[in-house]
Design an enzyme around this catalytic site. Structure first.
Site, PDB file in Angstrom:
ATOM      1  CB  CYS A  61      -0.984  -0.047   1.166  1.00 17.35           C
ATOM      2  SG  CYS A  61      -2.368   1.078   0.966  1.00 17.35           S
TER       3      CYS A  61
ATOM      4  NE  ARG B   8      -8.950   5.691   3.604  1.00 16.57           N
ATOM      5  CZ  ARG B   8      -7.718   6.150   3.377  1.00 16.57           C
ATOM      6  NH1 ARG B   8      -7.512   7.419   3.115  1.00 16.57           N
ATOM      7  NH2 ARG B   8      -6.688   5.333   3.425  1.00 16.57           N
TER       8      ARG B   8
ATOM      9  CG  HIS C 294      -2.895  -2.960   4.639  1.00 17.62           C
ATOM     10  ND1 HIS C 294      -1.672  -2.464   5.009  1.00 17.62           N
ATOM     11  CD2 HIS C 294      -3.495  -1.974   3.937  1.00 17.62           C
ATOM     12  CE1 HIS C 294      -1.546  -1.225   4.544  1.00 17.62           C
ATOM     13  NE2 HIS C 294      -2.633  -0.911   3.882  1.00 17.62           N
TER      14      HIS C 294
HETATM   15  N1  GLN Z   1      -1.789   6.865   2.166  1.00 15.61           N
HETATM   16  C1  GLN Z   1      -2.131   5.964   1.195  1.00 15.61           C
HETATM   17  C2  GLN Z   1      -3.557   6.014   0.701  1.00 15.61           C
HETATM   18  O1  GLN Z   1      -4.490   6.277   1.456  1.00 15.61           O
HETATM   19  C3  GLN Z   1      -1.758   4.584   1.702  1.00 15.61           C
HETATM   20  C4  GLN Z   1      -2.621   4.058   2.811  1.00 15.61           C
HETATM   21  C5  GLN Z   1      -2.201   2.705   3.294  1.00 15.61           C
HETATM   22  O2  GLN Z   1      -1.016   2.327   3.291  1.00 15.61           O
HETATM   23  N2  GLN Z   1      -3.166   1.949   3.777  1.00 15.61           N
HETATM   24  O3  GLN Z   1      -3.737   5.788  -0.472  1.00 15.61           O
END
Ligand code: GLN
Length: 242
Positions: free
Chosen positions: A95, A129, A192
């Site tokens: 990520c 998101r 993750h």
């Molecule tokens: N900051 C990045 C995003 O929101 C990565 C987030 C993460 O590693 N979960 O895209």
């Protein structure tokens, strides 16, 4: 005795949703084969000697941590990482760590972070998101389950291939069904969870590639993956196939 060095980059700052579990998993799976496993933590300000690394791991982090790390990353570590990637070291990036290997990440509120450009892709933040349990299938046919939570939408250039195709979920951008990126022995994913404990085949693939690099021999004893397989299947049954 064979021995592998796992380098954990920014362990204290890039560690979301159990990403450190990937280090524990790799160490365990290496040691259960009677191979010595050393974990080397490389923090901000530390020197990163990529020659000494057999498996490099970079976890995920929020936009905030990525910004905090930028100056340190763009120092000696940028060169060392590019060198490691080009010389076919095994690298797994998750990520936020994945995004940092690309050209840039422009957050949804307009902050552009220029990253190391080791791989041919860029990332643009979206207001909404992309969150949830998801699954994808690699080119080589491994089904991987994981958990994603990102605002960044990643678009691959012609110099890299996707790590896999989305079975369910968003993946790189929620548009083109691609997930992650693969270049030489660098594996990038949005997954993750942590990803490796419940995808043992993927974990062993990384270990085998590291053994080939170091010993020119990827012999790896079979171990009992009953619990790992149960974990994998339960995610598949509960979230993906339902
Ligand atoms: N900051 C990045 C995003 O929101 C990565 C987030 C993460 O590693 N979960 O895209």
């Amino acid at each position: 005795m064979r021995e592998l060095n796992i380098c954990h980059i920014y362990p204290d700052l890039l560690n979301l949703y159990g990403d450190r579990g990937n280090i524990l998993c790799l160490k365990q799976r290496i040691e259960r084969r009677d191979i010595k496993a050393n974990v080397i933590e490389v923090k901000m300000g530390d020197k990163f000697d990529s020659n000494n690394a057999d498996i490099i791991f970079i976890g995920g982090g929020q936009d905030f941590e990525q910004d905090v790390l930028l100056k340190d990353l763009k120092g000696d570590k940028e060169k060392a990482l590019i060198n490691a990637i080009e010389s076919e070291k095994v690298l797994l990036a998750i990520c936020g760590g994945y995004q940092m290997l690309g050209k840039y990440y422009k957050t949804h509120d307009g902050n552009q972070m220029d990253f190391i450009g080791a791989l041919d892709f860029y990332t643009v933040g979206a207001k909404q998101r992309m969150i949830g349990n998801y699954a994808f299938k690699t080119e080589s046919g491994i089904e991987i389950v994981g958990f994603e939570n990102h605002s960044g939408k990643t678009y691959l250039g012609s110099g890299v291939k996707p790590l896999g195709t989305v079975i369910k979920g968003f993946g790189n951008n929620g548009e083109d069904k691609t997930e992650g990126a693969i270049y030489k022995n660098t594996f990038c994913t949005y997954s993750h969870g942590p990803v490796l404990p419940k995808n043992p085949e993927f974990a062993d693939l990384l270990i085998k590639k590291a053994l080939i690099n170091k010993y020119n021999d990827d012999e790896l004893a079979t171990i009992n993956d009953e619990f790992e397989t149960k974990a994998h299947n339960s995610v598949m049954n509960m979230y993906i196939n339902s």
